[in-house]
Design an enzyme around this catalytic site. Structure first.
Site, PDB file in Angstrom:
ATOM      1  N   CYS A   1     -41.330 -54.188   9.929  1.00 12.71           N
ATOM      2  CA  CYS A   1     -41.647 -54.157   8.516  1.00 12.71           C
ATOM      3  C   CYS A   1     -42.766 -52.954   8.698  1.00 12.71           C
ATOM      4  CB  CYS A   1     -41.115 -54.233   7.724  1.00 12.71           C
ATOM      5  SG  CYS A   1     -41.470 -53.896   6.122  1.00 12.71           S
TER       6      CYS A   1
ATOM      7  N   ARG B   1     -37.081 -48.800  -3.807  1.00 10.98           N
ATOM      8  CA  ARG B   1     -37.270 -49.440  -3.184  1.00 10.98           C
ATOM      9  C   ARG B   1     -36.095 -50.034  -2.104  1.00 10.98           C
ATOM     10  NH1 ARG B   1     -42.073 -51.698  -1.631  1.00 10.98           N
ATOM     11  NH2 ARG B   1     -41.549 -52.470  -0.304  1.00 10.98           N
TER      12      ARG B   1
ATOM     13  N   HIS C   1     -36.210 -58.588   7.967  1.00 14.66           N
ATOM     14  CA  HIS C   1     -37.271 -59.940   7.572  1.00 14.66           C
ATOM     15  C   HIS C   1     -35.776 -60.832   7.803  1.00 14.66           C
ATOM     16  CE1 HIS C   1     -40.902 -57.835   6.390  1.00 14.66           C
ATOM     17  NE2 HIS C   1     -40.162 -57.342   5.594  1.00 14.66           N
TER      18      HIS C   1
HETATM   19  N1  GLN Z   1     -45.669 -51.379   2.942  1.00 13.71           N
HETATM   20  C1  GLN Z   1     -44.471 -51.474   3.653  1.00 13.71           C
HETATM   21  C2  GLN Z   1     -43.019 -51.320   2.794  1.00 13.71           C
HETATM   22  O1  GLN Z   1     -42.850 -51.412   1.153  1.00 13.71           O
HETATM   23  C3  GLN Z   1     -44.102 -52.434   4.474  1.00 13.71           C
HETATM   24  C4  GLN Z   1     -43.158 -53.862   3.368  1.00 13.71           C
HETATM   25  C5  GLN Z   1     -43.148 -54.704   4.501  1.00 13.71           C
HETATM   26  O2  GLN Z   1     -43.099 -55.507   5.531  1.00 13.71           O
HETATM   27  N2  GLN Z   1     -41.605 -55.585   4.492  1.00 13.71           N
HETATM   28  O3  GLN Z   1     -42.851 -50.116   3.357  1.00 13.71           O
END
Ligand code: GLN
Length: 240
Positions: free
Chosen positions: A94, A128, A189
């Site tokens: 990520c 998101r 993840h």
């Molecule tokens: N800040 C980044 C995003 O939201 C990475 C988030 C993450 O590592 N899960 O895209």
């Protein structure tokens, strides 16, 4: 006993959604093959040499932690690029994956400079991309994980695979991650490695080949791991 070294970059800052589980999976599957693992936590890169690093790991982080970590990574940028080009097994999750590119543009338009190691570009939106994800990979078969990112990543490199269910790199490509030499970058993840033993073994095997040590047995008994993965896939695809 053979041994390998895993460099874990900024574990105190980059450990979203249990990314540390990736280290546990690498250690355990190495142990089952009688390979000793030394994990070296990297918090400051000033005197760091990657010469004896066998696997490099970077987990995910929030935008704030990401910019702090980039400052540390910049100091080893050339070393890291050379090692990746030389085939060092590397797993980046990520935020860790986004770092490798030219820049990360936050939802308010702030441009965070990336390492520019690879031709990757990420821009983030407020809405998101969240949920469980299933991927079909030519190299690893079915991959499962959990994603939660604002970033949309674009590049032309080979990917980890096609998205069967979920988002992946962005809202349009239906591709997930990157697979360049022995570098794997991904939004997964979960953590990714305990759920996907094929990827864990790939990283370990490449590390062993590169170091000239035996990787045996090639296959472990993965009955339990497979059953767990199939249960997740069945549940996810059925829910649609
Ligand atoms: N800040 C980044 C995003 O939201 C990475 C988030 C993450 O590592 N899960 O895209």
């Amino acid at each position: 006993m053979s041994s390998i070294k895993i460099f874990h970059f900024m574990p105190d800052k980059l450990n979203l959604y249990g990314d540390i589980g990736n280290i546990i999976a690498l250690k355990q599957r190495a142990k089952w093959r009688n390979i000793e693992v030394e994990v070296i936590d990297i918090t400051d890169t000033d005197q760091l040499s990657l010469d004896d690093c066998d696997i490099f790991f970077i987990g995910g982080g929030s935008d704030r932690e990401q910019s702090l970590a980039t400052e540390q990574l910049k100091k080893i940028k050339t070393q890291l690029k050379d090692a990746i080009e030389d085939g060092m097994p590397t797993l980046t999750i990520c935020g860790g994956y986004q770092f490798l590119g030219s820049e990360y543009v936050t939802p308010d338009g702030t441009r965070l400079e990336g390492l520019n190691i690879l031709d990757i570009y990420t821009e983030s939106k407020k809405d998101r991309l969240i949920g469980d994800i299933v991927i079909e990979s030519e190299t690893f078969g079915q991959i499962v994980g959990f994603e939660n990112h604002g970033g949309r990543t674009y590049h032309e490199y080979p990917t980890l695979g096609k998205v069967v269910d979920g988002y992946g790199n962005n809202d349009t490509d239906k591709k997930e991650g990157i697979h360049y030499k022995n570098l794997l970058g991904t939004y997964l993840h979960g953590p990714i490695l305990p759920k996907n033993h094929e990827i864990t073994d790939y990283l370990l095997k490449q590390a062993c080949i590169r170091k000239g040590i035996t990787f045996e047995p090639e296959q472990l008994d993965n009955t339990v791991e497979e059953a767990a993965k199939q249960a997740i896939i069945k549940r996810l695809l059925k829910a649609k």
